[in-house]
Design an enzyme around this catalytic site. Sequence first.
Site, PDB file in Angstrom:
ATOM      1  CG  ASP A 291      -2.125   0.890   1.054  1.00 35.66           C
ATOM      2  OD1 ASP A 291      -2.343   1.400  -0.074  1.00 35.66           O
ATOM      3  OD2 ASP A 291      -2.850   1.107   2.042  1.00 35.66           O
TER       4      ASP A 291
ATOM      5  CG  LEU B 150       8.678 -17.929  -3.231  1.00 33.22           C
ATOM      6  CD1 LEU B 150       8.440 -17.905  -1.725  1.00 33.22           C
ATOM      7  CD2 LEU B 150       9.242 -16.575  -3.694  1.00 33.22           C
TER       8      LEU B 150
ATOM      9  NE  ARG C  17      -7.512   1.992  -5.719  1.00 34.74           N
ATOM     10  CZ  ARG C  17      -6.312   2.036  -5.159  1.00 34.74           C
ATOM     11  NH1 ARG C  17      -5.261   2.385  -5.867  1.00 34.74           N
ATOM     12  NH2 ARG C  17      -6.160   1.733  -3.883  1.00 34.74           N
TER      13      ARG C  17
ATOM     14  CG  HIS D 222      -0.132   1.789  -9.248  1.00 28.86           C
ATOM     15  ND1 HIS D 222      -0.334   1.543  -7.903  1.00 28.86           N
ATOM     16  CD2 HIS D 222      -1.223   2.477  -9.665  1.00 28.86           C
ATOM     17  CE1 HIS D 222      -1.503   2.072  -7.535  1.00 28.86           C
ATOM     18  NE2 HIS D 222      -2.056   2.646  -8.589  1.00 28.86           N
TER      19      HIS D 222
HETATM   20  C1  IPE Z   1      -5.551  -2.767  -0.455  1.00 30.73           C
HETATM   21  O1  IPE Z   1      -5.168  -1.463  -0.584  1.00 30.73           O
HETATM   22  C2  IPE Z   1      -5.563  -3.455  -1.789  1.00 30.73           C
HETATM   23  C3  IPE Z   1      -4.248  -3.716  -2.381  1.00 30.73           C
HETATM   24  C4  IPE Z   1      -3.107  -3.463  -1.824  1.00 30.73           C
HETATM   25  C5  IPE Z   1      -4.294  -4.328  -3.684  1.00 30.73           C
HETATM   26  P1  IPE Z   1      -6.229  -0.265  -0.760  1.00 30.73           P
HETATM   27  O2  IPE Z   1      -5.435   0.977  -0.837  1.00 30.73           O
HETATM   28  O3  IPE Z   1      -7.125  -0.572  -1.882  1.00 30.73           O
HETATM   29  O4  IPE Z   1      -7.048  -0.372   0.595  1.00 30.73           O
HETATM   30  P2  IPE Z   1      -7.944   0.711   1.344  1.00 30.73           P
HETATM   31  O5  IPE Z   1      -8.935   1.213   0.350  1.00 30.73           O
HETATM   32  O6  IPE Z   1      -7.026   1.789   1.808  1.00 30.73           O
HETATM   33  O7  IPE Z   1      -8.546  -0.040   2.480  1.00 30.73           O
HETATM   34  C1  IPE Z   2      -1.454   0.197  -3.369  1.00 34.37           C
HETATM   35  O1  IPE Z   2      -1.249   1.568  -3.462  1.00 34.37           O
HETATM   36  C2  IPE Z   2      -1.622  -0.461  -4.711  1.00 34.37           C
HETATM   37  C3  IPE Z   2      -2.989  -0.928  -4.994  1.00 34.37           C
HETATM   38  C4  IPE Z   2      -4.017  -0.832  -4.211  1.00 34.37           C
HETATM   39  C5  IPE Z   2      -3.194  -1.540  -6.270  1.00 34.37           C
HETATM   40  P1  IPE Z   2      -2.464   2.582  -3.487  1.00 34.37           P
HETATM   41  O2  IPE Z   2      -2.816   2.843  -4.914  1.00 34.37           O
HETATM   42  O3  IPE Z   2      -3.572   2.110  -2.648  1.00 34.37           O
HETATM   43  O4  IPE Z   2      -1.775   3.861  -2.881  1.00 34.37           O
HETATM   44  P2  IPE Z   2      -2.422   4.896  -1.852  1.00 34.37           P
HETATM   45  O5  IPE Z   2      -2.949   4.095  -0.714  1.00 34.37           O
HETATM   46  O6  IPE Z   2      -3.482   5.627  -2.581  1.00 34.37           O
HETATM   47  O7  IPE Z   2      -1.270   5.760  -1.452  1.00 34.37           O
HETATM   48 MG    MG Z   3      -4.063   2.375  -0.719  1.00 35.50          MG
END
Ligand code: IPE
Ligand code: IPE
Ligand code: MG
Length: 251
Positions: A31, A142, A82, A48
């Site tokens: 995240d 793994l 999103r 990403h």
């Molecule tokens: C969780 O992260 C999903 C992934 C890492 C793929 P999100 O950024 O989507 O989670 P929330 O919305 O903060 O809970």
């Molecule tokens: C995690 O990073 C990746 C996915 C959920 C795919 P985020 O895209 O959720 O990044 P933040 O949380 O908005 O910083």
């Molecule tokens: Mg996130």
Amino acid sequence: MFFFRKKSEIEKYKKLINSKKLPNHIAVIMDGNGRWAKKQGAGRLYGHRNGVESVRAIVEASVEIGLKYLTIYAFSTENWSRPEDEVKGLLKLILDSLVNEIDQMSKNNIVVRFIGTNKNLSPEYQEKIHRECEKSWNNTGLNFNIAMNYGGRLEILEAVKKIMPLIKSGEINEENICEKDIEQYLYTAGMPDPDLMIRTSGEMRLSNYLIWQSAYTELYFTNILWPDFKKEAFLKAIVDFQKRNRRFGGI
Ligand code: IPE
Ligand code: IPE
Ligand code: MG
């Protein structure tokens, strides 16, 4: 200079890891890509893309320490909400990264699997993922799982839907249905539950990740944003895990 310091940090953490007490299975919630990109003044997809480097780093570290299972959260069933551009970009990035990395991973004896639902993914996309992953299925090292289009509640619901007809037909006895029956129909059937779950970026929630499997998982949170999470940080989390006392309800 920086490079050498980093390298010695990695060696330090490697020495601290007790190879006899390795977790069997580590789950990771990657995240903070969006916030990382924002800090650089760039768009979310830039974050990403940089996150892929961190995936490479922890996969490498997992192979080096002899970990058996690593499961990363790449795209949740809730991430469809999103903006369309980001969703498209993520789906493409996930497939492209798989195509780019599969040979190298296979050479390292890694078994690559995608876990999640097929719902909302085109048959072509599913087919491509399958074709790439299949190349690694004779490996024995793994087990690297990519949770993609994954949601924990949906996983349980899909398991229930598979079990219902078996109860109706008498193949599973309604009276004796047990936890093992449910586990057998989860995407993670046959895999050990995660011992350690790592979430980056400072958020402290599971976000529908492996909710059945993590009943007794040790949780580890760090403020590091995913694209900055590298080998050293991963090894540090394992060292922390090894200091914990797991009781599983006992004393
Ligand atoms: C969780 O992260 C999903 C992934 C890492 C793929 P999100 O950024 O989507 O989670 P929330 O919305 O903060 O809970
Ligand atoms: C995690 O990073 C990746 C996915 C959920 C795919 P985020 O895209 O959720 O990044 P933040 O949380 O908005 O910083
Ligand atoms: Mg996130």
